[in-house]
Every structure is written in structure tokens, then in C-alpha cells.
Write a protein that holds these residues in place. Structure first.
Motif, mmCIF file in Angstrom:
data_model
loop_
_atom_site.group_PDB
_atom_site.id
_atom_site.type_symbol
_atom_site.label_atom_id
_atom_site.label_comp_id
_atom_site.label_asym_id
_atom_site.label_seq_id
_atom_site.Cartn_x
_atom_site.Cartn_y
_atom_site.Cartn_z
ATOM 1 N N THR A 120 -13.359 9.490 -63.303
ATOM 2 C CA THR A 120 -13.084 9.525 -64.750
ATOM 3 C C THR A 120 -11.657 9.118 -65.090
ATOM 4 O O THR A 120 -11.335 8.957 -66.264
ATOM 5 N N GLN A 121 -10.798 8.985 -64.061
ATOM 6 C CA GLN A 121 -9.402 8.609 -64.307
ATOM 7 C C GLN A 121 -9.057 7.356 -63.532
ATOM 8 O O GLN A 121 -9.482 7.178 -62.396
ATOM 9 N N GLY A 122 -8.257 6.523 -64.160
ATOM 10 C CA GLY A 122 -7.829 5.286 -63.527
ATOM 11 C C GLY A 122 -6.410 5.400 -63.010
ATOM 12 O O GLY A 122 -5.965 6.463 -62.592
ATOM 13 N N LEU A 123 -5.674 4.284 -63.075
ATOM 14 C CA LEU A 123 -4.291 4.247 -62.629
ATOM 15 C C LEU A 123 -3.442 5.204 -63.453
ATOM 16 O O LEU A 123 -3.644 5.356 -64.656
ATOM 17 N N ASN A 124 -2.508 5.858 -62.821
ATOM 18 C CA ASN A 124 -1.583 6.789 -63.484
ATOM 19 C C ASN A 124 -2.291 7.930 -64.201
ATOM 20 O O ASN A 124 -1.765 8.481 -65.172
ATOM 21 N N GLY A 125 -3.485 8.270 -63.779
ATOM 22 C CA GLY A 125 -4.198 9.405 -64.356
ATOM 23 C C GLY A 125 -4.762 9.182 -65.741
ATOM 24 O O GLY A 125 -5.232 10.118 -66.386
ATOM 25 N N GLU A 126 -4.750 7.958 -66.233
ATOM 26 C CA GLU A 126 -5.293 7.687 -67.566
ATOM 27 C C GLU A 126 -6.818 7.769 -67.543
ATOM 28 O O GLU A 126 -7.461 7.399 -66.562
ATOM 29 N N ALA A 127 -7.386 8.286 -68.630
ATOM 30 C CA ALA A 127 -8.843 8.445 -68.706
ATOM 31 C C ALA A 127 -9.523 7.078 -68.774
ATOM 32 O O ALA A 127 -9.071 6.184 -69.485
ATOM 33 N N LEU A 128 -10.571 6.943 -68.014
ATOM 34 C CA LEU A 128 -11.362 5.710 -68.063
ATOM 35 C C LEU A 128 -12.323 5.775 -69.243
ATOM 36 O O LEU A 128 -13.029 6.769 -69.405
ATOM 37 N N ARG A 129 -12.355 4.737 -70.025
ATOM 38 C CA ARG A 129 -13.295 4.680 -71.149
ATOM 39 C C ARG A 129 -14.735 4.625 -70.637
ATOM 40 O O ARG A 129 -15.645 5.175 -71.226
ATOM 41 N N PRO A 189 -9.023 -2.323 -59.830
ATOM 42 C CA PRO A 189 -7.756 -1.574 -59.769
ATOM 43 C C PRO A 189 -7.960 -0.054 -59.780
ATOM 44 O O PRO A 189 -7.330 0.664 -58.996
ATOM 45 N N ALA A 190 -8.832 0.450 -60.654
ATOM 46 C CA ALA A 190 -9.089 1.898 -60.705
ATOM 47 C C ALA A 190 -9.721 2.372 -59.403
ATOM 48 O O ALA A 190 -9.373 3.443 -58.883
ATOM 49 N N LEU A 191 -10.623 1.580 -58.844
ATOM 50 C CA LEU A 191 -11.265 1.959 -57.580
ATOM 51 C C LEU A 191 -10.270 1.951 -56.430
ATOM 52 O O LEU A 191 -10.264 2.849 -55.593
ATOM 53 N N SER A 192 -9.405 0.951 -56.395
ATOM 54 C CA SER A 192 -8.400 0.874 -55.344
ATOM 55 C C SER A 192 -7.494 2.102 -55.372
ATOM 56 O O SER A 192 -7.223 2.710 -54.334
ATOM 57 N N ALA A 193 -7.062 2.492 -56.579
ATOM 58 C CA ALA A 193 -6.212 3.687 -56.710
ATOM 59 C C ALA A 193 -6.960 4.926 -56.244
ATOM 60 O O ALA A 193 -6.390 5.794 -55.580
ATOM 61 N N TYR A 194 -8.244 4.997 -56.550
ATOM 62 C CA TYR A 194 -9.038 6.158 -56.132
ATOM 63 C C TYR A 194 -9.206 6.198 -54.611
ATOM 64 O O TYR A 194 -8.997 7.224 -53.976
ATOM 65 N N PHE A 195 -9.572 5.070 -54.022
ATOM 66 C CA PHE A 195 -9.756 5.030 -52.571
ATOM 67 C C PHE A 195 -8.454 5.363 -51.834
ATOM 68 O O PHE A 195 -8.468 6.002 -50.784
ATOM 69 N N LEU A 196 -7.313 4.959 -52.391
ATOM 70 C CA LEU A 196 -6.017 5.285 -51.786
ATOM 71 C C LEU A 196 -5.726 6.779 -51.846
ATOM 72 O O LEU A 196 -5.191 7.358 -50.910
ATOM 73 N N ALA A 197 -6.081 7.410 -52.977
ATOM 74 C CA ALA A 197 -5.731 8.813 -53.193
ATOM 75 C C ALA A 197 -6.728 9.804 -52.588
ATOM 76 O O ALA A 197 -6.388 10.955 -52.369
ATOM 77 N N TYR A 198 -7.936 9.364 -52.304
ATOM 78 C CA TYR A 198 -8.970 10.287 -51.831
ATOM 79 C C TYR A 198 -8.631 10.824 -50.450
ATOM 80 O O TYR A 198 -8.235 10.098 -49.555
#
Length: 199
Positions: A120-129, A189-198
Motif C-alpha cells: 500500500t506504500q511506495g517510495l518514501n512511504g507515500e500511499a499508493l493510489r 519503482p514501488a516494487l523495487s523499494a519493497y523488495f529492498l526493504a522486505y
């Protein structure tokens, strides 16, 4: 919606065309709840419930309900990350509708890995529409599945968790998550950030 499956039947009482039936037995057709109530003294002798839940209903709760419509499969674009390929690719995923659109139940994809994560969140914690629905197999590493090369590539190998096996990503059509829309390269980009942080 397949309008050919909305076949009219004659009302048991007045013979007017109708697409509603007795929700208990699903064998008698009525154009209104009033006609079902009027015919109930006769119909109850032949009304055999189709399931245990219907058997527990009281006669005065019986209503004429529309017959279920055979809904067609819905196809949406999804992102596929595979262990064999360096890049993700866009595939078409067939989804079976659940319930009716008015019930707000999200379609269920056919032949997908067992577990899901909703991003539900993308880069920098912003909510995904449009939240992303990630389907993966949690025991892929235990089964000896190779590291997912496509995810390894978009994270430049810096992800804490080694993602293994295939990963499919669908995109919800809004924050209420009642259906899917086409996913694409804009979601990387949102998926890449998620895979990095998981972890």
C-alpha cells in the motif's frame, strides 16, 4: 457480464417472464416476493433446500432472488518475475469474479502461488493510489527454487531477503481493492523499494 445467461422463466403464479427464483430450492421462478409468498402454501411441499444454510431459513424469510449469472473470466495485465529471466515481463492473468460487483469482492486469479502481500506504500512511504497485490510461494527457497533473477536485478542484488521462485504482481483498481486493473512498468519503482526493504 454475460447477458445470454439472464434467461427469463415464467413466474410460477402469473407466468410473467422473470429471472428471480426461490432462493431456498432454486427450482421455482417468481416475478416478485409477493408471488412467492402467495404460492408458499403450495410450494413449501415441494421446496427442497439446496444447502444446509437454506434449510435453516424460516418460510417467512423466503424471497425471490435473481438466479446467479455465469460470469465470464476477467483478464488483466500483471508483472511476472521469474528465476530464469533477468527482467520482469507483462503477462495476462485470468481472474474469476467472486460474488457480484455490488458485493465488492475482488476477483480471484486462477493458478497463482499460494501467499500474498498487499503493498500500500511506495517510495518514501507515500500511499499508493493503486495498491499492488504480490503473489509468491513462501517455501520456494526450502524447495530448492533458484533465486529470482528478475528481482535480484531490479534491486541490484541489495535485497536483504533472497526472493526465490516466481512472483506475480497484480494492481488493484483503487484503494478499496475490489478489482484489478492492468499493472505495468510504472509499478517497478514501488516494487523495487519493497523488495529492498522486505526482511
Amino acid at each position: 457480464m454475460n447477458t445470454n445467461s439472464l434467461i427469463s422463466h415464467p413466474c410460477t403464479l402469473c407466468c410473467m417472464p422473470t429471472t428471480m427464483w426461490c432462493s431456498r430450492c432454486q427450482n421455482a421462478w417468481y416475478c416478485s416476493p409477493d408471488h412467492l409468498s402467495s404460492d408458499w402454501p403450495r410450494h413449501k411441499r415441494e421446496c427442497a433446500p439446496v444447502n444446509a444454510a437454506a434449510a435453516q431459513q424460516q418460510p417467512y424469510n423466503m424471497i425471490a432472488t435473481p438466479a446467479p449469472v455465469q460470469q465470464e473470466l476477467i483478464a488483466v495485465s500483471a508483472l511476472l518475475f521469474t528465476p530464469e529471466e533477468e527482467r520482469s515481463k507483462i503477462i495476462s492473468v485470468q481472474c474469476r469474479p467472486q460474488g457480484t460487483l455490488s458485493q465488492g469482492i475482488c476477483p480471484l486469479p486462477l493458478s497463482m502461488p499460494p501467499n500474498t502481500i498487499i503493498l500500500t506504500q511506495g517510495l518514501n512511504g507515500e500511499a499508493l493510489r493503486f495498491p499492488l497485490h504480490i503473489w509468491y510461494c513462501p517455501v520456494a527457497l526450502q524447495r530448492g527454487s533458484p533465486v529470482n533473477r528478475a528481482i535480484f536485478r531490479i534491486t541490484s542484488g541489495a535485497a536483504e531477503k533472497a526472493w526465490c521462485g516466481p512472483v506475480v504482481v497484480l494492481k488493484f483498481n483503487g484503494s478499496r481493492r475490489q478489482g484489478y486493473t492492468d499493472a505495468g512498468s510504472n509499478d517497478l519503482p514501488a516494487l523495487s523499494a519493497y523488495f529492498l526493504a522486505y526482511k
